[in-house]
Scaffold this motif. Sequence first.
Motif, PDB file in Angstrom:
ATOM      1  N   SER A  12      -2.253  12.068  -0.903  1.00  0.00           N
ATOM      2  CA  SER A  12      -1.495  10.814  -0.863  1.00  0.00           C
ATOM      3  C   SER A  12      -0.379  10.871   0.164  1.00  0.00           C
ATOM      4  O   SER A  12      -0.114   9.898   0.870  1.00  0.00           O
ATOM      5  CB  SER A  12      -0.928  10.491  -2.252  1.00  0.00           C
ATOM      6  OG  SER A  12      -1.964  10.100  -3.111  1.00  0.00           O
TER       7      SER A  12
ATOM      8  N   ARG B  45       1.165   7.055  -6.604  1.00  0.00           N
ATOM      9  CA  ARG B  45       0.132   8.088  -6.766  1.00  0.00           C
ATOM     10  C   ARG B  45       0.746   9.482  -6.656  1.00  0.00           C
ATOM     11  O   ARG B  45       0.397  10.388  -7.401  1.00  0.00           O
ATOM     12  CB  ARG B  45      -0.959   7.920  -5.721  1.00  0.00           C
ATOM     13  CG  ARG B  45      -1.895   6.788  -6.015  1.00  0.00           C
ATOM     14  CD  ARG B  45      -3.050   6.767  -5.011  1.00  0.00           C
ATOM     15  NE  ARG B  45      -3.842   5.581  -5.209  1.00  0.00           N
ATOM     16  CZ  ARG B  45      -4.116   4.681  -4.287  1.00  0.00           C
ATOM     17  NH1 ARG B  45      -3.681   4.853  -3.059  1.00  0.00           N
ATOM     18  NH2 ARG B  45      -4.842   3.629  -4.564  1.00  0.00           N
ATOM     19  N   ILE B  46       1.656   9.638  -5.699  1.00  0.00           N
ATOM     20  CA  ILE B  46       2.329  10.926  -5.530  1.00  0.00           C
ATOM     21  C   ILE B  46       3.148  11.262  -6.762  1.00  0.00           C
ATOM     22  O   ILE B  46       3.070  12.371  -7.294  1.00  0.00           O
ATOM     23  CB  ILE B  46       3.219  10.913  -4.265  1.00  0.00           C
ATOM     24  CG1 ILE B  46       2.342  10.792  -3.013  1.00  0.00           C
ATOM     25  CG2 ILE B  46       4.087  12.166  -4.203  1.00  0.00           C
ATOM     26  CD1 ILE B  46       3.108  10.425  -1.764  1.00  0.00           C
TER      27      ILE B  46
ATOM     28  N   SER C 154      -4.074  16.095  -5.079  1.00  0.00           N
ATOM     29  CA  SER C 154      -3.935  14.639  -5.108  1.00  0.00           C
ATOM     30  C   SER C 154      -2.632  14.202  -4.441  1.00  0.00           C
ATOM     31  O   SER C 154      -2.623  13.264  -3.630  1.00  0.00           O
ATOM     32  CB  SER C 154      -3.984  14.155  -6.556  1.00  0.00           C
ATOM     33  OG  SER C 154      -3.764  12.766  -6.617  1.00  0.00           O
ATOM     34  N   ALA C 155      -1.549  14.882  -4.764  1.00  0.00           N
ATOM     35  CA  ALA C 155      -0.253  14.538  -4.165  1.00  0.00           C
ATOM     36  C   ALA C 155      -0.284  14.784  -2.660  1.00  0.00           C
ATOM     37  O   ALA C 155       0.205  13.966  -1.881  1.00  0.00           O
ATOM     38  CB  ALA C 155       0.870  15.347  -4.821  1.00  0.00           C
TER      39      ALA C 155
ATOM     40  N   ASN D 171       0.820  -1.205   0.000  1.00  0.00           N
ATOM     41  CA  ASN D 171       0.000   0.000   0.000  1.00  0.00           C
ATOM     42  C   ASN D 171       0.860   1.263   0.000  1.00  0.00           C
ATOM     43  O   ASN D 171       0.487   2.275  -0.593  1.00  0.00           O
ATOM     44  CB  ASN D 171      -0.953   0.011   1.199  1.00  0.00           C
ATOM     45  CG  ASN D 171      -2.024  -1.049   1.052  1.00  0.00           C
ATOM     46  OD1 ASN D 171      -2.455  -1.372  -0.045  1.00  0.00           O
ATOM     47  ND2 ASN D 171      -2.431  -1.615   2.170  1.00  0.00           N
TER      48      ASN D 171
ATOM     49  N   HIS E  23      -1.944  10.471   3.551  1.00  0.00           N
ATOM     50  CA  HIS E  23      -2.333   9.066   3.734  1.00  0.00           C
ATOM     51  C   HIS E  23      -1.103   8.214   4.030  1.00  0.00           C
ATOM     52  O   HIS E  23      -1.120   7.355   4.919  1.00  0.00           O
ATOM     53  CB  HIS E  23      -3.056   8.574   2.483  1.00  0.00           C
ATOM     54  CG  HIS E  23      -3.587   7.190   2.600  1.00  0.00           C
ATOM     55  ND1 HIS E  23      -4.714   6.888   3.322  1.00  0.00           N
ATOM     56  CD2 HIS E  23      -3.134   6.016   2.096  1.00  0.00           C
ATOM     57  CE1 HIS E  23      -4.931   5.591   3.265  1.00  0.00           C
ATOM     58  NE2 HIS E  23      -3.991   5.040   2.527  1.00  0.00           N
ATOM     59  N   LEU E  24      -0.038   8.446   3.308  1.00  0.00           N
ATOM     60  CA  LEU E  24       1.200   7.709   3.503  1.00  0.00           C
ATOM     61  C   LEU E  24       1.792   7.994   4.887  1.00  0.00           C
ATOM     62  O   LEU E  24       2.225   7.077   5.586  1.00  0.00           O
ATOM     63  CB  LEU E  24       2.203   8.073   2.408  1.00  0.00           C
ATOM     64  CG  LEU E  24       3.539   7.356   2.404  1.00  0.00           C
ATOM     65  CD1 LEU E  24       3.339   5.854   2.292  1.00  0.00           C
ATOM     66  CD2 LEU E  24       4.399   7.856   1.269  1.00  0.00           C
TER      67      LEU E  24
ATOM     68  N   ASN F 246      -6.683  10.135   9.330  1.00  0.00           N
ATOM     69  CA  ASN F 246      -5.916  11.119   8.578  1.00  0.00           C
ATOM     70  C   ASN F 246      -4.762  11.619   9.424  1.00  0.00           C
ATOM     71  O   ASN F 246      -4.815  11.630  10.647  1.00  0.00           O
ATOM     72  CB  ASN F 246      -6.805  12.303   8.189  1.00  0.00           C
ATOM     73  CG  ASN F 246      -7.835  11.923   7.156  1.00  0.00           C
ATOM     74  OD1 ASN F 246      -7.620  10.980   6.393  1.00  0.00           O
ATOM     75  ND2 ASN F 246      -8.949  12.628   7.131  1.00  0.00           N
TER      76      ASN F 246
ATOM     77  N   LYS G 118       1.998   1.824  -3.500  1.00  0.00           N
ATOM     78  CA  LYS G 118       0.908   2.388  -4.311  1.00  0.00           C
ATOM     79  C   LYS G 118       0.771   3.884  -4.062  1.00  0.00           C
ATOM     80  O   LYS G 118       0.586   4.667  -4.994  1.00  0.00           O
ATOM     81  CB  LYS G 118      -0.413   1.692  -3.999  1.00  0.00           C
ATOM     82  CG  LYS G 118      -0.523   0.299  -4.546  1.00  0.00           C
ATOM     83  CD  LYS G 118      -1.869  -0.305  -4.154  1.00  0.00           C
ATOM     84  CE  LYS G 118      -1.959  -1.752  -4.568  1.00  0.00           C
ATOM     85  NZ  LYS G 118      -3.231  -2.370  -4.171  1.00  0.00           N
ATOM     86  N   GLU G 119       0.856   4.288  -2.795  1.00  0.00           N
ATOM     87  CA  GLU G 119       0.744   5.715  -2.469  1.00  0.00           C
ATOM     88  C   GLU G 119       1.902   6.500  -3.068  1.00  0.00           C
ATOM     89  O   GLU G 119       1.718   7.611  -3.572  1.00  0.00           O
ATOM     90  CB  GLU G 119       0.682   5.932  -0.955  1.00  0.00           C
ATOM     91  CG  GLU G 119      -0.628   5.560  -0.335  1.00  0.00           C
ATOM     92  CD  GLU G 119      -1.817   6.316  -0.898  1.00  0.00           C
ATOM     93  OE1 GLU G 119      -1.741   7.542  -1.109  1.00  0.00           O
ATOM     94  OE2 GLU G 119      -2.854   5.671  -1.126  1.00  0.00           O
TER      95      GLU G 119
END
Length: 72
Positions: free
Chosen positions: A54, A11-12, A50-51, A4, A57-58, A68, A7-8
């Motif tokens: 992410s 995404r970044i 978006s970054a 995961n 989240h990371l 969060n 994946k993050e």
Amino acid sequence: MDPNIGKELYRIMDALVALKIDLKCDPCIPGEALVLSADKVRDACEALESASASIKHLAAALNGSHGNAAPH
């Protein structure tokens, strides 16, 4: 590494590459005269959001939290 987290990170990176593309400017236009279209600005803002999401989240995942990350 947790899949995961990988994946993050992707995404970044995707969001930052999109931002780079959105802000790519014509090299023939001097910087002080450069004006970005509203579409490019909106796309750039979306990529930054978006970054940022992410990264938060990371950070939460790395801190062992399921919620969060702390607001900034």
